[in-house]
Design an enzyme around this catalytic site. Structure first.
Site, PDB file in Angstrom:
ATOM      1  N   HIS A 376       0.800  -1.230   0.000  1.00  0.00           N
ATOM      2  CA  HIS A 376       0.000   0.000   0.000  1.00  0.00           C
ATOM      3  C   HIS A 376       0.826   1.272   0.000  1.00  0.00           C
ATOM      4  O   HIS A 376       0.272   2.346   0.200  1.00  0.00           O
ATOM      5  CB  HIS A 376      -0.919   0.035   1.227  1.00  0.00           C
ATOM      6  CG  HIS A 376      -2.120  -0.843   1.119  1.00  0.00           C
ATOM      7  ND1 HIS A 376      -3.272  -0.460   0.464  1.00  0.00           N
ATOM      8  CD2 HIS A 376      -2.349  -2.099   1.590  1.00  0.00           C
ATOM      9  CE1 HIS A 376      -4.163  -1.438   0.546  1.00  0.00           C
ATOM     10  NE2 HIS A 376      -3.628  -2.442   1.216  1.00  0.00           N
ATOM     11  N   LYS A 569      -8.531  13.789   4.621  1.00  0.00           N
ATOM     12  CA  LYS A 569      -7.654  12.618   4.579  1.00  0.00           C
ATOM     13  C   LYS A 569      -6.613  12.780   5.669  1.00  0.00           C
ATOM     14  O   LYS A 569      -6.535  13.824   6.331  1.00  0.00           O
ATOM     15  CB  LYS A 569      -6.996  12.473   3.202  1.00  0.00           C
ATOM     16  CG  LYS A 569      -6.247  13.714   2.745  1.00  0.00           C
ATOM     17  CD  LYS A 569      -5.737  13.576   1.320  1.00  0.00           C
ATOM     18  CE  LYS A 569      -6.851  13.697   0.318  1.00  0.00           C
ATOM     19  NZ  LYS A 569      -7.052  12.493  -0.456  1.00  0.00           N
ATOM     20  N   ARG A 570      -5.805  11.744   5.863  1.00  0.00           N
ATOM     21  CA  ARG A 570      -4.731  11.834   6.842  1.00  0.00           C
ATOM     22  C   ARG A 570      -3.833  13.034   6.532  1.00  0.00           C
ATOM     23  O   ARG A 570      -3.564  13.318   5.367  1.00  0.00           O
ATOM     24  CB  ARG A 570      -3.923  10.529   6.793  1.00  0.00           C
ATOM     25  CG  ARG A 570      -2.854  10.370   7.842  1.00  0.00           C
ATOM     26  CD  ARG A 570      -2.456   8.900   7.942  1.00  0.00           C
ATOM     27  NE  ARG A 570      -2.283   8.288   6.624  1.00  0.00           N
ATOM     28  CZ  ARG A 570      -1.109   8.164   6.007  1.00  0.00           C
ATOM     29  NH1 ARG A 570      -0.004   8.634   6.551  1.00  0.00           N
ATOM     30  NH2 ARG A 570      -1.034   7.568   4.838  1.00  0.00           N
ATOM     31  N   LYS A 575       0.556  14.419   0.974  1.00  0.00           N
ATOM     32  CA  LYS A 575      -0.825  14.704   0.553  1.00  0.00           C
ATOM     33  C   LYS A 575      -1.042  16.192   0.323  1.00  0.00           C
ATOM     34  O   LYS A 575      -2.069  16.605  -0.210  1.00  0.00           O
ATOM     35  CB  LYS A 575      -1.808  14.150   1.590  1.00  0.00           C
ATOM     36  CG  LYS A 575      -1.776  12.615   1.659  1.00  0.00           C
ATOM     37  CD  LYS A 575      -2.752  12.085   2.687  1.00  0.00           C
ATOM     38  CE  LYS A 575      -2.666  10.566   2.827  1.00  0.00           C
ATOM     39  NZ  LYS A 575      -3.190   9.834   1.661  1.00  0.00           N
ATOM     40  N   THR A 677      -8.750   6.398  -1.616  1.00  0.00           N
ATOM     41  CA  THR A 677     -10.130   5.922  -1.714  1.00  0.00           C
ATOM     42  C   THR A 677     -11.130   7.052  -1.451  1.00  0.00           C
ATOM     43  O   THR A 677     -12.272   6.971  -1.900  1.00  0.00           O
ATOM     44  CB  THR A 677     -10.401   4.764  -0.729  1.00  0.00           C
ATOM     45  OG1 THR A 677      -9.992   5.156   0.591  1.00  0.00           O
ATOM     46  CG2 THR A 677      -9.655   3.511  -1.149  1.00  0.00           C
ATOM     47  N   LYS A 681     -14.947   7.871  -3.149  1.00  0.00           N
ATOM     48  CA  LYS A 681     -16.191   8.150  -2.415  1.00  0.00           C
ATOM     49  C   LYS A 681     -16.792   9.474  -2.877  1.00  0.00           C
ATOM     50  O   LYS A 681     -18.005   9.586  -3.085  1.00  0.00           O
ATOM     51  CB  LYS A 681     -15.909   8.196  -0.916  1.00  0.00           C
ATOM     52  CG  LYS A 681     -15.430   6.888  -0.322  1.00  0.00           C
ATOM     53  CD  LYS A 681     -14.828   7.094   1.059  1.00  0.00           C
ATOM     54  CE  LYS A 681     -14.058   5.853   1.496  1.00  0.00           C
ATOM     55  NZ  LYS A 681     -13.212   6.097   2.671  1.00  0.00           N
TER      56      LYS A 681
END
Length: 836
Positions: A376, A569-570, A575, A677, A681
């Site tokens: 991952h 998100k985290r 990111k 992910t 969504k």
């Protein structure tokens, strides 16, 4: 027949004759009252929705238990090939609404509660999130087991029953403060403790050669400190098909409650020390491993999961087949969710050899044909390595086995590349250096028959970069399985109004076959349909506004007409929440300069948790909140721009955010995000993605078309080319907008009374060694955001884009993902369950 077997046989016979529980409104009302009054001891004077939620959940669980029993019996009778999904995380969220949907009783139960004067939403909201995960990895595992049940695949999920889940995040003076998430404080109505399937887990001790009953010498692991693994089972229903699979979570319990001699001598702390040490294993999700104690505890967790789960599978096998493992590899398959459970490779070898008497070659043939590994991450630092010293101290028998696996592997690899010592050093499971380390990802690859990434780009980069040597040796092992999400939770349950419109338009088959959403495409040209779609979206945005105001202040100026710009998100540097903040500061600067012609009102919502020991991520949260405080209180801004940080982001929060999002921020540095992910969504709920060519963004863009996706930034290849001559200072000097943004940051405008607070963040993005290249993508990001505003001003055009994003999200269902896992890796046969 022995008396015990006779009793069990009679009991099983009588169980199958219990009448099926009713599914009418009256049945649910009767059962609800029975549980509420007689089991929970409550009456009309109890004002808490929690107990009403418990009573309803028990009534729903009863229906699941019937189907659970029939499912188990079907698998047993058919002696089918089975799969086992090992994951350190299962981010399940709330269960009640999902269970009602999958049982097909949502409307009936809602009406039953209404007749009792109870709002179903209040009961759903009273349930505690099962926060047994850190983010995407754990939520993916939850979606996977949902899809396995919907596809009627015989798969059991194995995880850990953490007493405290992902921490509760509060914001104090703009900073993240972590508080314990004791999600089990009031118990868990959905789980069933199965003491009869407990297993003993060994730690410490040493190994020595002993002669067995066949006069053969074998290594034995002795003088160990033992811990008991107790399973708690949760039913996982498929979508209206009668199948209910199992999620089995292990709790660590001391083999002895306390030392009675020490207790009687008055040493109470020492008397219960073993109990405390044992139960620490499953006390907290992901202990902070910055110190030696944290590292040891995390290794204990990983081995505890692997050993308990494998012992469970082998115990079930020998209960049916005795000690004959001839067909084990034909009938069983293990999927390792990331590197965390990879110690299972060595543990299966140990159990087969030391407990069941197989030879090394027999055990290795079974292991390498039953283990499959999912990677991952593309970040080398995220691939776990354990000091050999620690492994020898904690798991000496496992370390012996790993050394032997490595010797055999290096021998094999050296035959392919004679004399290539550099390559062999790179590939070795044991990393040499000041302190030897065990490379767990290498152990997983060597011991598995399948290695997959989770998006096309991710799998390609694994083969070309991170694991290129292994790909050169075993190309047949490598494959891609692009992630997905379950449409049951992330559209049907979380956005019922939109789901209802879709069902009315194309039928209800899409819930279990998301490719059916393609039928929506022609309706993007239908003005009446667009109007209904937009009205549903606006209503969802209003609910999100109400949710935000509950979290913040009723004084916030929020409008459903604003562009809802979402990044949840985290919190991590790759990111690039920081890039999002730079753009927000740029917009704020435009307002202050009076550059607001054709302005599009925007509400930027950022949510996520930073790992407790991740200083730069926590500084990013502080910056977001400081910038928000300035912008939201500036009278020049008004309702033109709002920045909000959503505290304590979790599954139930995402269920509220998804329906109301307009723009989905997926802005990671290209080549760093494995898949993502959240992007799926949000797309499924009609949000339009703004993103780099990274992770699953690439495939989202392929599905929806370039005209319905806002692309910006350098590609992964361009990033690598640019890295050697990257000069962020020069980029800043050539961009007036960026200069002004950096001036506001560096002048302390957002931290006037906290001098130097953000210096590390500022220096990181200005550094030529910044691996995330935030500055490099700033201009492209700002320019594409102007395209976003242009598109949003045309409400008709935006609504078309929204419909087309939903219509083309079919690929990103976990039903498709799991179908591919099964076709290419697991090779299980679906098992339809007949209600007996």
């Amino acid at each position: 027949m022995p008396a015990k077997q006779f009793v069990i046989s009679k009991l099983n016979s009588s169980i199958t004759q219990v009448p099926e529980q009713g599914m009418t409104k009256e049945d649910f009302i009767d059962d609800f009252k029975q549980y509420y009054v007689h089991l929970l001891g409550r009456d009309e004077n109890c004002g808490s929705p929690f107990y009403a939620g418990e009573a309803l959940s028990l009534a729903i669980r009863d229906r699941l238990l019937e189907r659970w029993k029939f499912t188990h019996q079907t698998y047993k009778n058919n002696d089918c090939r089975r799969g086992y999904y090992l994951s350190m995380e299962f981010l399940m969220g709330r269960t009640l609404s999902n269970a009602m949907l999958n049982l097909g009783v949502g409307n009936t139960v809602t009406q039953a509660m209404y007749d009792l004067g109870i709002e179903i939403e209040e009961l759903i909201s009273s349930e505690q999130d099962a926060g047994l995960g850190n983010g995407g990895l754990g939520r993916l595992a939850a979606c996977f087991i949902d899809s396995c049940a919907t596809l009627q695949l015989p798969v059991i999920g194995y995880g850990l029953r953490y007493e405290y889940g992902m921490f509760t995040q509060t914001i104090v003076n703009g900073e993240q403060v972590e508080k314990p998430d004791h999600w089990l404080r009031h118990g868990n109505v959905w789980e069933i403790r199965r003491l009869e399937y407990s297993h003993t887990i060994k730690f410490g001790g040493h190994t020595e050669l002993q002669t067995d009953e066949n006069d053969e010498q074998r290594l034995h692991w002795i003088d160990t400190s033992n811990v008991l693994a107790v399973p708690f089972d949760t039913p996982v229903p498929g979508y209206q098909n009668g199948t209910v699979n199992t999620l089995r979570l292990w709790k660590a319990v001391a083999t002895e409650e306390f030392n009675l001699d020490e207790f009687n001598a008055g040493d109470y702390e020492e008397a219960v020390e073993a109990k405390i040490t044992a139960e620490n294993i499953t006390m907290v999700l992901y202990p902070n491993d910055v110190n030696e104690n944290g590292k040891e505890l995390r290794l204990r967790q990983q081995y505890f999961l692997a050993s308990a789960s494998l012992q469970d599978v082998l115990a079930h096998w020998t209960g049916v087949h005795g000690n004959d493992f001839t067909h084990f590899a034909e009938k069983r398959c293990f999927q390792l969710n990331d590197t965390h459970p990879s110690i299972a490779v060595a543990e299966l070898m140990r159990l087969l050899m030391d407990i069941h008497g197989l030879t090394w070659d027999e055990a290795w043939a079974i292991t390498k044909n039953t283990m499959a590994y999912t990677n991952h991450t593309l970040l080398p630092e995220a691939l776990e390595k354990w000091p050999v010293r620690l492994m020898q101290e904690l798991l000496p028998r496992l370390m012996d086995i790993i050394f032997e696996i490595n010797v055999n592997f290096i021998t094999e690899a050296s035959m392919h590349w004679p004399g290539d010592s550099a390559r062999l050093r790179r590939m070795s499971i044991i990393e040499e250096g000041d302190e030897q380390q065990v490379r767990m990802a290498h152990l997983a690859i060597v011991g598995s028959f399948s290695v997959n990434g989770v998006a096309q780009l991710h799998s390609q980069l694994l083969q070309q970069g991170l694991f290129s040597d292994f790909y050169a040796l075993w190309p047949h092992k490598f494959n891609n399985k692009t992630n997905g999400v379950t449409p049951r939770r992330w559209l049907a349950a979380s956005n019922p109004e939109l789901a209802s419109l879709i069902t009315e338009t194309i039928g209800e088959q899409w819930v279990a076959d998301l490719s059916q959403l393609k039928k929506l495409q022609p309706y993007a040209e239908d003005a009446q349909f667009r109007q209904r779609w937009r009205a549903i979206k606006q209503a969802a945005k209003q609910r999100l506004i109400d949710y935000k105001k509950g979290k913040y202040s009723a004084e916030l100026h929020l409008s459903v007409d604003a562009l809802f710009d979402v990044q949840v998100k985290r919190i991590h540097e790759y990111k690039r929440q920081l890039l999002n903040v730079l753009h927000v500061i740029h917009l704020y600067n435009c307002i202050k300069k009076g550059d607001t012609e054709n302005w599009v009102a925007r509400c930027v919502l950022i949510g996520g948790k930073a790992a407790p020991g991740y200083r730069m991520a926590k500084q990013t949260i502080k910056l977001i909140n400081n910038v928000a405080r300035i912008i939201n209180s500036d009278p020049d801004v008004g309702d033109k721009l709002t920045l909000l940080f959503l505290p304590d982001y979790r599954v139930s929060a995402m269920e509220k955010i998804c329906p109301g999002a307009d723009l989905s921020e997926q802005i990671s540095t290209a080549g760093k995000e494995a898949s993502g992910t959240g992007n799926m969504k949000l797309m499924m709920n009609g949000a339009i993605t703004i993103g780099t060519l990274d992770g699953a963004n690439i495939e989202i863009r392929q599905e929806v078309g370039d005209e319905n996706f806002f692309l910006f930034g350098l590609t992964a290849d361009e990033i690598e080319v640019k890295r050697s001559q990257y000069d962020p200072i020069a980029i800043i000097d050539q961009d007036e907008d960026l200069q002004q943004v950096m001036h506001l940051l560096e002048s302390g405008y957002f931290n006037q009374f906290e001098p130097g607070l953000f210096n590390d963040l500022i220096n990181s993005i200005k550094s030529q060694y910044d691996p995330w290249m935030t500055i490099a993508d700033f201009r492209s990001f700002v320019d594409v955001q102007k395209r976003v505003e242009e598109a949003y001003r045309d409400k008709d055009r935006w609504t078309k884009m929204s419909i087309l994003n939903c219509a083309n999200s079919g690929k990103f269902s976990t039903d498709r993902t799991i179908g591919e896992y099964n076709r290419d890796i697991w090779k299980l046969t679906p098992q339809p369950v007949k209600q007996q």
